[in-house]
Design an enzyme around this catalytic site. Structure first.
Site, PDB file in Angstrom:
ATOM      1  N   ASP A  84       0.828  -1.196   0.000  1.00  0.00           N
ATOM      2  CA  ASP A  84       0.000   0.000   0.000  1.00  0.00           C
ATOM      3  C   ASP A  84       0.865   1.249   0.000  1.00  0.00           C
ATOM      4  O   ASP A  84       1.486   1.585   1.014  1.00  0.00           O
ATOM      5  CB  ASP A  84      -0.920  -0.009   1.225  1.00  0.00           C
ATOM      6  CG  ASP A  84      -1.939   1.114   1.199  1.00  0.00           C
ATOM      7  OD1 ASP A  84      -2.038   1.824   0.170  1.00  0.00           O
ATOM      8  OD2 ASP A  84      -2.658   1.284   2.203  1.00  0.00           O
ATOM      9  N   ASP A 292      -1.626   5.335  -6.300  1.00  0.00           N
ATOM     10  CA  ASP A 292      -1.932   4.542  -5.109  1.00  0.00           C
ATOM     11  C   ASP A 292      -2.113   3.074  -5.476  1.00  0.00           C
ATOM     12  O   ASP A 292      -3.019   2.725  -6.230  1.00  0.00           O
ATOM     13  CB  ASP A 292      -3.197   5.081  -4.437  1.00  0.00           C
ATOM     14  CG  ASP A 292      -3.516   4.367  -3.137  1.00  0.00           C
ATOM     15  OD1 ASP A 292      -2.584   3.802  -2.523  1.00  0.00           O
ATOM     16  OD2 ASP A 292      -4.684   4.368  -2.730  1.00  0.00           O
TER      17      ASP A 292
END
Length: 411
Positions: A84, A292
């Site tokens: 992440d 992201d």
């Protein structure tokens, strides 16, 4: 490090049923909204890898995100964790978690008492106090008369994890380990987690793996997200050290957000469909785009998304368009039943400096026969480039050199 999709066959097998696409995308939209709110509130400023870990699509842990398998502790215990770039503090679920305080996961729980290198962080230590600026602190907890540092994280979809901030040996490959790695030993998790064992934070704040290993790898890393469930990609620490090693990359400047060190921001200057640039005023995209790995769908400002949707639907007019469903995040979905060959138009993103990347077709454009973009952001606000658009590219984050690179066809 091998990288796999958490719903793919390259991830470990599970018998649980998958959450519906609509449910996963609702959670994804909540994450996008949360990140864009944080970004908007903050304002705007303008060696070859020594270790590589396989990555995969996370089918085995019921997810549309990507996972790596690492070792934690001494002896090392295998854990499958999400990668992440939109968060920093890494964590895994820890014993003595039970069904009321933790969610079911794929691998056996990590037991800190079985590791010779585990150490909880004292509450009065500098490491604990350093959690405060990045809002990962959660006060102190008493254990056996000792005041220990407690961390707490609430994600955009309202999932939470709370536990003891600790240090441990993290094994990235048989030859490479990180000693005294700061991470969260998760004791209470609440929300709609999938079956992964934890999370590997790759953001830009001090708590991330990238920052903790910066002295060794220069604060640079890259990954390639595989297009489907049958292949693997990689997560690599470090960056190329000479021009020959950067051959094939297209670079664009990397920007930061004040008081939001986590996020990696680039300037998107244009979008094309089928080789034709869309008419999008520059002010619409002026907020930039956060890259992201933990968001699935790309979120564009409304005017940009409307132009993209219109052009894409026109190019796909030969195929039946499904009626919109108000409960779904995606509004451009097709019925390809009985159609042997589907021609999907190229979608290209152009960035500051002229770097233009053609998204992989169809894996980087469609998700389950739907256009993998959505609107929702106001014109001029920050958007998010989700992981579907990043598939098959090596995405290189090099904060030392101040750029992000894209190399097509890397996995």
């Amino acid at each position: 490090m091998p990288l796999a999709h958490r719903h793919g066959p390259c991830a470990p097998a599970t018998t649980s049923s998958w959450p519906s696409l609509a449910e996963r995308l609702r959670r994804d939209r909540a994450r996008r909204d949360h990140i864009t709110r944080k970004a908007k509130a903050s304002g705007r400023t303008t060696t070859l890898s020594d270790v590589s870990i396989p990555t995969s699509l996370g089918a085995a842990v019921d997810s549309l995100e990507y996972v790596v398998t690492l070792g934690i502790g001494t002896p090392a215990v295998q854990q499958t964790v999400l990668i992440d770039t939109g968060s920093d503090l890494s964590w895994v679920q820890c014993k003595p978690c039970n069904s009321s305080s933790c969610y079911p996961q794929k691998d056996p729980l990590y037991d800190p008492t079985a590791s010779s290198t585990y150490a909880p962080v004292p509450c009065d230590s500098k490491a604990c106090k350093d959690l405060v600026p990045d809002a990962y602190d959660h006060g102190c907890t008493n254990s056996s008369g000792t005041s220990l540092c407690q961390y707490g994280i609430e994600y955009g979809n309202r999932d939470t994890t709370v536990g003891v901030y600790s240090t441990e040996t993290l094994t990235l490959s048989p030859q490479v380990s990180v000693k005294d790695f700061g991470f969260g030993c998760g004791l209470v998790q609440q929300g709609t987690f999938d079956l992964f064992d934890g999370l590997l934070g790759l953001g830009g704040a001090p708590e991330s793996l990238v920052s903790q290993t910066a002295e060794t790898y220069g604060g640079a890393f890259s990954y390639c997200l595989p297009p489907g469930n049958s292949t693997t990609g990689f997560l690599a620490l470090g960056a190329p050290t000479n021009n020959n090693d950067t051959a094939g990359f297209l670079f664009t400047p990397l920007h930061s957000l004040p008081e939001q060190a986590t996020f990696y921001l680039v300037n998107l200057t244009g979008v094309s469909v089928g080789g034709k640039p869309l008419d999008i005023p520059p002010t619409v995209l002026s907020g930039g785009m956060i890259i992201d790995s933990g968001t699935i769908i790309t979120g564009l400002p409304d005017t940009a998304y409307s132009a993209l949707r219109t052009a894409f639907r026109t190019a796909m007019s030969a195929y039946p368009l499904l009626p919109p469903n108000n409960d779904d995040v995606l509004d451009t979905c097709y019925n390809f039943t009985g159609i042997a060959n589907v021609t999907v138009p190229t979608v290209a993103l152009t960035f500051d400096g002229g770097a233009t990347i053609d998204l992989d077709v169809p894996s980087g454009v469609l998700i389950q026969d739907c256009l993998a973009f959505a609107g929702g952001a106001s014109d001029g606000d920050v958007g998010i480039i989700g992981n579907v658009n990043q598939r098959t590219f090596e995405v290189l984050y090099d904060s030392g050199r101040g750029h992000v690179g894209f190399r097509p066809g890397a996995c």
